[in-house]
Design a protein around this motif. Structure first.
Motif, PDB file in Angstrom:
ATOM      1  N   LEU A  75      19.793  -1.277  30.209  1.00 44.64           N
ATOM      2  CA  LEU A  75      19.722  -2.039  28.966  1.00 44.64           C
ATOM      3  C   LEU A  75      18.301  -1.996  28.421  1.00 44.64           C
ATOM      4  O   LEU A  75      17.364  -2.406  29.097  1.00 44.64           O
ATOM      5  CB  LEU A  75      20.153  -3.484  29.243  1.00 44.64           C
ATOM      6  N   LYS A  76      18.155  -1.460  27.231  1.00 46.83           N
ATOM      7  CA  LYS A  76      16.832  -1.433  26.590  1.00 46.83           C
ATOM      8  C   LYS A  76      16.872  -2.387  25.415  1.00 46.83           C
ATOM      9  O   LYS A  76      17.510  -2.095  24.404  1.00 46.83           O
ATOM     10  CB  LYS A  76      16.511  -0.024  26.077  1.00 46.83           C
ATOM     11  N   CYS A  77      16.203  -3.543  25.561  1.00 48.88           N
ATOM     12  CA  CYS A  77      16.188  -4.526  24.478  1.00 48.88           C
ATOM     13  C   CYS A  77      14.946  -4.329  23.620  1.00 48.88           C
ATOM     14  O   CYS A  77      13.965  -3.750  24.065  1.00 48.88           O
ATOM     15  CB  CYS A  77      16.152  -5.943  25.040  1.00 48.88           C
ATOM     16  N   ASP A  78      15.000  -4.852  22.392  1.00 48.36           N
ATOM     17  CA  ASP A  78      13.836  -4.833  21.516  1.00 48.36           C
ATOM     18  C   ASP A  78      13.378  -3.414  21.173  1.00 48.36           C
ATOM     19  O   ASP A  78      12.213  -3.178  20.906  1.00 48.36           O
ATOM     20  CB  ASP A  78      12.687  -5.627  22.182  1.00 48.36           C
ATOM     21  N   VAL A  79      14.285  -2.445  21.254  1.00 45.13           N
ATOM     22  CA  VAL A  79      13.984  -1.098  20.761  1.00 45.13           C
ATOM     23  C   VAL A  79      15.088  -0.652  19.812  1.00 45.13           C
ATOM     24  O   VAL A  79      16.263  -0.938  20.022  1.00 45.13           O
ATOM     25  CB  VAL A  79      13.848  -0.019  21.860  1.00 45.13           C
ATOM     26  N   ARG A  80      14.680   0.071  18.799  1.00 52.79           N
ATOM     27  CA  ARG A  80      15.587   0.478  17.749  1.00 52.79           C
ATOM     28  C   ARG A  80      15.767   1.981  17.800  1.00 52.79           C
ATOM     29  O   ARG A  80      14.797   2.721  17.985  1.00 52.79           O
ATOM     30  CB  ARG A  80      14.927   0.069  16.425  1.00 52.79           C
ATOM     31  N   ALA A  81      17.005   2.430  17.662  1.00 54.28           N
ATOM     32  CA  ALA A  81      17.244   3.865  17.520  1.00 54.28           C
ATOM     33  C   ALA A  81      16.884   4.225  16.086  1.00 54.28           C
ATOM     34  O   ALA A  81      17.364   3.593  15.150  1.00 54.28           O
ATOM     35  CB  ALA A  81      18.707   4.177  17.795  1.00 54.28           C
ATOM     36  N   THR A  82      16.015   5.206  15.916  1.00 54.05           N
ATOM     37  CA  THR A  82      15.605   5.536  14.551  1.00 54.05           C
ATOM     38  C   THR A  82      16.345   6.750  14.012  1.00 54.05           C
ATOM     39  O   THR A  82      16.651   6.830  12.830  1.00 54.05           O
ATOM     40  CB  THR A  82      14.084   5.799  14.481  1.00 54.05           C
ATOM     41  N   ARG A  83      16.642   7.724  14.916  1.00 54.34           N
ATOM     42  CA  ARG A  83      17.272   8.937  14.422  1.00 54.34           C
ATOM     43  C   ARG A  83      18.144   9.547  15.514  1.00 54.34           C
ATOM     44  O   ARG A  83      17.747   9.619  16.679  1.00 54.34           O
ATOM     45  CB  ARG A  83      16.208   9.952  14.008  1.00 54.34           C
ATOM     46  N   ILE A  84      19.309   9.983  15.101  1.00 57.66           N
ATOM     47  CA  ILE A  84      20.187  10.673  16.039  1.00 57.66           C
ATOM     48  C   ILE A  84      20.231  12.138  15.625  1.00 57.66           C
ATOM     49  O   ILE A  84      20.395  12.450  14.449  1.00 57.66           O
ATOM     50  CB  ILE A  84      21.591  10.029  16.022  1.00 57.66           C
ATOM     51  N   ASP A  85      20.035  13.017  16.617  1.00 57.27           N
ATOM     52  CA  ASP A  85      20.084  14.452  16.347  1.00 57.27           C
ATOM     53  C   ASP A  85      21.360  14.983  16.992  1.00 57.27           C
ATOM     54  O   ASP A  85      21.474  15.028  18.214  1.00 57.27           O
ATOM     55  CB  ASP A  85      18.833  15.124  16.948  1.00 57.27           C
ATOM     56  N   VAL A 244      23.723   2.172   9.010  1.00 54.97           N
ATOM     57  CA  VAL A 244      24.072   3.583   9.269  1.00 54.97           C
ATOM     58  C   VAL A 244      22.845   4.502   9.291  1.00 54.97           C
ATOM     59  O   VAL A 244      22.966   5.695   9.588  1.00 54.97           O
ATOM     60  CB  VAL A 244      25.061   4.117   8.201  1.00 54.97           C
ATOM     61  N   GLU A 245      21.660   3.944   9.028  1.00 49.04           N
ATOM     62  CA  GLU A 245      20.447   4.764   8.865  1.00 49.04           C
ATOM     63  C   GLU A 245      20.226   5.793   9.979  1.00 49.04           C
ATOM     64  O   GLU A 245      19.902   6.952   9.675  1.00 49.04           O
ATOM     65  CB  GLU A 245      19.199   3.878   8.712  1.00 49.04           C
ATOM     66  N   PRO A 246      20.389   5.429  11.256  1.00 47.02           N
ATOM     67  CA  PRO A 246      20.092   6.423  12.296  1.00 47.02           C
ATOM     68  C   PRO A 246      20.990   7.665  12.234  1.00 47.02           C
ATOM     69  O   PRO A 246      20.671   8.690  12.835  1.00 47.02           O
ATOM     70  CB  PRO A 246      20.322   5.653  13.598  1.00 47.02           C
ATOM     71  N   LEU A 247      22.101   7.570  11.515  1.00 49.60           N
ATOM     72  CA  LEU A 247      23.041   8.705  11.469  1.00 49.60           C
ATOM     73  C   LEU A 247      22.787   9.625  10.273  1.00 49.60           C
ATOM     74  O   LEU A 247      23.414  10.679  10.158  1.00 49.60           O
ATOM     75  CB  LEU A 247      24.481   8.193  11.423  1.00 49.60           C
ATOM     76  N   VAL A 248      21.872   9.207   9.406  1.00 47.18           N
ATOM     77  CA  VAL A 248      21.580  10.031   8.231  1.00 47.18           C
ATOM     78  C   VAL A 248      21.040  11.389   8.696  1.00 47.18           C
ATOM     79  O   VAL A 248      20.214  11.463   9.599  1.00 47.18           O
ATOM     80  CB  VAL A 248      20.551   9.318   7.318  1.00 47.18           C
ATOM     81  N   GLY A 249      21.581  12.453   8.106  1.00 48.66           N
ATOM     82  CA  GLY A 249      21.139  13.785   8.506  1.00 48.66           C
ATOM     83  C   GLY A 249      22.033  14.421   9.565  1.00 48.66           C
ATOM     84  O   GLY A 249      21.918  15.604   9.860  1.00 48.66           O
ATOM     85  N   THR A 250      22.953  13.627  10.131  1.00 44.38           N
ATOM     86  CA  THR A 250      23.927  14.208  11.064  1.00 44.38           C
ATOM     87  C   THR A 250      25.174  14.610  10.269  1.00 44.38           C
ATOM     88  O   THR A 250      25.276  14.322   9.075  1.00 44.38           O
ATOM     89  CB  THR A 250      24.367  13.194  12.142  1.00 44.38           C
ATOM     90  N   GLY A 251      26.121  15.219  10.937  1.00 43.75           N
ATOM     91  CA  GLY A 251      27.361  15.603  10.280  1.00 43.75           C
ATOM     92  C   GLY A 251      28.374  14.471  10.216  1.00 43.75           C
ATOM     93  O   GLY A 251      29.504  14.650   9.740  1.00 43.75           O
ATOM     94  N   VAL A 252      27.997  13.284  10.678  1.00 41.01           N
ATOM     95  CA  VAL A 252      28.927  12.152  10.712  1.00 41.01           C
ATOM     96  C   VAL A 252      29.189  11.645   9.297  1.00 41.01           C
ATOM     97  O   VAL A 252      28.262  11.408   8.536  1.00 41.01           O
ATOM     98  CB  VAL A 252      28.353  11.018  11.594  1.00 41.01           C
ATOM     99  N   GLU A 253      30.470  11.478   8.971  1.00 41.52           N
ATOM    100  CA  GLU A 253      30.811  11.014   7.628  1.00 41.52           C
ATOM    101  C   GLU A 253      30.552   9.515   7.498  1.00 41.52           C
ATOM    102  O   GLU A 253      31.002   8.709   8.317  1.00 41.52           O
ATOM    103  CB  GLU A 253      32.292  11.304   7.325  1.00 41.52           C
TER     104      GLU A 253
END
Ligand SMILES: Cc1cc2nc3c(=O)[nH]c(=O)nc-3n(C[C@H](O)[C@H](O)[C@H](O)COP(=O)(O)OP(=O)(O)OC[C@H]3O[C@@H](n4cnc5c(N)ncnc54)[C@H](O)[C@@H]3O)c2cc1C
Ligand code: FES
Lengths: 411, 102
Positions: A75-85, A244-253
């Motif tokens: 469990l990683k608390c207090d961290v944000r995923a910024t981008r998914i590749d 939805v920001e971290p998914l921007v730039g992926t192929g996810v609709e």
């Protein structure tokens, strides 16, 4: 080599998915990433018991603190995923770390909608999503103080009720004619309106906030219709939007959240989504729906985990939620946007009823006040999609459980 | 020694039904599951609603307020939002009357 499943969002859906993976025997790596300081907890008390200082934060925790360590959940608390590749299959965190995944569950929920308004930067103006938000509002509560609540959806209505119950003088401003109009319609909204007025909550409808005024701290709320409402603090509750920001730039609709099928799969291999953020295909309603409620996040967290493990069944739970306001318990089940008839069993005036939203004689949804049992018994009627005569729905002597005939059951 | 309090006649509670009784100031619900009587605290551990006002499905009682589910035999939570189990009590049928430990 063992697989790594990464979950982005340590809320109800994400936390439930993590424990389900372990319960169902997954022995790979589970990484649960959450932007908040706390391990997964439940939000419903934040506008109710917790806000009124009647329950503790520990009671809201999904699991005891040592659960994650004991179950090998990182469990990683207090961290944000910024981008998914989605090509490299990695998640970038705002700590600078990168985590590689074999499968990823996106369960980042929703965030409060910000409506630009002059003066919104003044002190004493709050919104509510996290326990930290609820703590800030709690500090403002004491009998005789004045609050303005902006927006009368579920969260606005519940906050108004809890503040009032704590002795605060409350005025609510909402752009619609009645509370909760979008979901419940005018007739049922009117019942909620009367409940609030009976408790001494002031309601202003068909009006919006033009500006917050004060020096340093908010002192009054000015509305478009020209009211100037003196106040000690403000809670803004103008709805939410999916994260939805971290998914921007992926192929996810992305369309009204993350688009997934009835197994919570996005169109990108290995990426799933569940909870408030997931616009999922629902076989009963034959369309995509996005639901922002507790049962949905819990059940989808479980179902998505099973789907990630290669099992699972098409998800066809009928959405259901509750809202507690003052001494009343409201429940809703189903999904409807438009309807042609509201059939009431019980009495709107007496605030004890279950009402059915029907279209072409089929029940799309039901709402109940202080009739939890009837509401629960209505769920199979919605699921069956049968045409049921209005007179039988109205008749209190007809047992709702007997209205579904097996032969007609489609699902 | 455990004492039992008579609350109703055995035939007053049909199979598949629940009812709450006041046993020395405590509200206790009794469920008739196919002829077997199971007694448990009527007050839901989540937010205090009356479980007897909910639904009984086989051995599961479902709270009418927020859907918590408990096993009537053990009091165990089967589904939240409740986290704490409900207390259970022994029942006994004697001379045609239903008695609850109390
Ligand atoms: C005040 C309040 C009262 C409510 N009352 C009720 C009620 O009475 N009944 C009911 O049915 N429902 C209620 N709900 C709704 C219910 O709480 C939600 O439907 C549920 O929490 C959704 O679960 P989730 O896991 O999808 O999202 P959340 O529980 O919102 O969890 C998402 C988590 O993801 C985190 N996150 C976001 N972005 C990132 C990122 N980039 N990286 C890492 N983490 C991220 C967020 O910080 C959050 O902790 C209420 C909600 C609120 C706010
Ligand atoms: S009071 Fe029973 S589930 Fe909430």
């Amino acid at each position: 080599m063992s697989e790594t499943f990464v979950i982005v969002g340590a809320g109800l859906a994400g936390g439930t998915a993590a424990s389900t993976l372990r319960q169902d025997g997954f022995d790979g790596r589970v990484v649960l990433i959450g932007a908040e300081k706390h391990p997964p907890y439940e939000r419903p008390p934040l506008s109710k018991e917790y806000l009124r200082d009647e329950s503790s934060f520990e009671q809201a925790l999904l699991q005891p603190l040592d659960f994650y360590g004991e179950n090998g959940i990182e469990l990683k608390c207090d961290v944000r995923a910024t981008r998914i590749d989605d090509r490299e299959k990695t998640v970038e965190l705002d700590s600078g770390e990168q985590v590689a995944y074999d499968k990823l569950l996106f369960a980042a929920g929703v965030k409060n909608r910000q409506v630009p308004t002059p003066g919104s930067g003044l002190d004493g103006i709050y919104d509510l999503r996290t326990v930290a938000d609820s703590d800030l509002i709690r500090r403002e509560i004491s009998p005789g103080r004045k609050a303005v609540v902006v927006g009368m959806g579920f969260i606005g209505s519940e906050v108004a009720a809890s503040l009032r119950q704590s002795g605060v003088e409350v005025t609510v401003v909402d752009r619609n004619k009645v509370p909760l109009r979008r979901v419940l319609g005018e007739e049922v909204g009117r019942v909620i309106e009367v409940i609030h007025r009976d408790h001494g909550t002031e309601l202003i409808f068909e009006d919006t906030v033009a500006a917050f005024e004060g020096t340093g701290r908010v002192e009054s709320v000015v509305t478009s219709a020209g009211h100037s409402l003196g106040c000690d603090f403000v809670v803004v509750a103008l709805g939410v939007e999916p994260v939805v920001e971290p998914l921007v730039g992926t192929g996810v609709e992305i369309d009204n959240g993350v688009v997934v099928d009835e197994y919570f799969r996005t169109g990108v291999e290995g990426i799933y989504a569940a909870g408030d953020v997931a616009n999922h295909y629902h076989p009963v309603f034959e369309r995509h729906i996005r639901v922002e409620h507790w049962q949905n996040a819990l059940k989808q967290g479980q179902a998505a985990a099973r789907s990630m493990l290669g099992g699972g069944e098409p998800y066809q739970e009928i959405p259901w939620f509750w809202s507690d306001q003052y001494e009343h318990n409201l429940q809703y089940s189903g999904f409807h946007r438009e309807w042609d008839e509201l059939v009431v069993r019980g009495s709107l005036q007496e605030r004890s009823f279950v009402a059915f939203y029907r279209k072409d004689e089929r029940i799309l949804a039901a709402v109940a006040i202080d009739r939890g049992r009837d509401l629960r018994r209505s769920v199979p009627l919605i699921k069956s999609r049968q045409r049921i005569e209005a007179s039988r729905l109205r008749d209190p002597d007809v047992d709702l459980r007997k209205l579904v005939t097996a032969a007609n059951t489609r699902l | 020694m455990t004492e039992f309090v008579a609350v109703a006649g055995v035939d007053e509670l049909e199979a598949g039904e629940m009812r709450a009784f006041d046993v020395r100031g405590v509200k206790i619900a009794v469920a008739n599951v196919g002829g077997a009587f199971h007694a448990f605290d009527d007050t839901c551990t989540h937010a205090g609603c009356s479980l007897a006002g909910g639904d009984l499905e086989e051995t599961t009682v479902i709270c009418p307020c927020h859907g918590s589910e408990f096993d009537v035999r053990s009091g165990e939570v089967l589904q939240g939002p409740a986290r704490e189990p409900v207390e259970t009590y022994e029942t006994r049928v004697e001379d045609g009357s239903l008695k609850i430990e109390g």
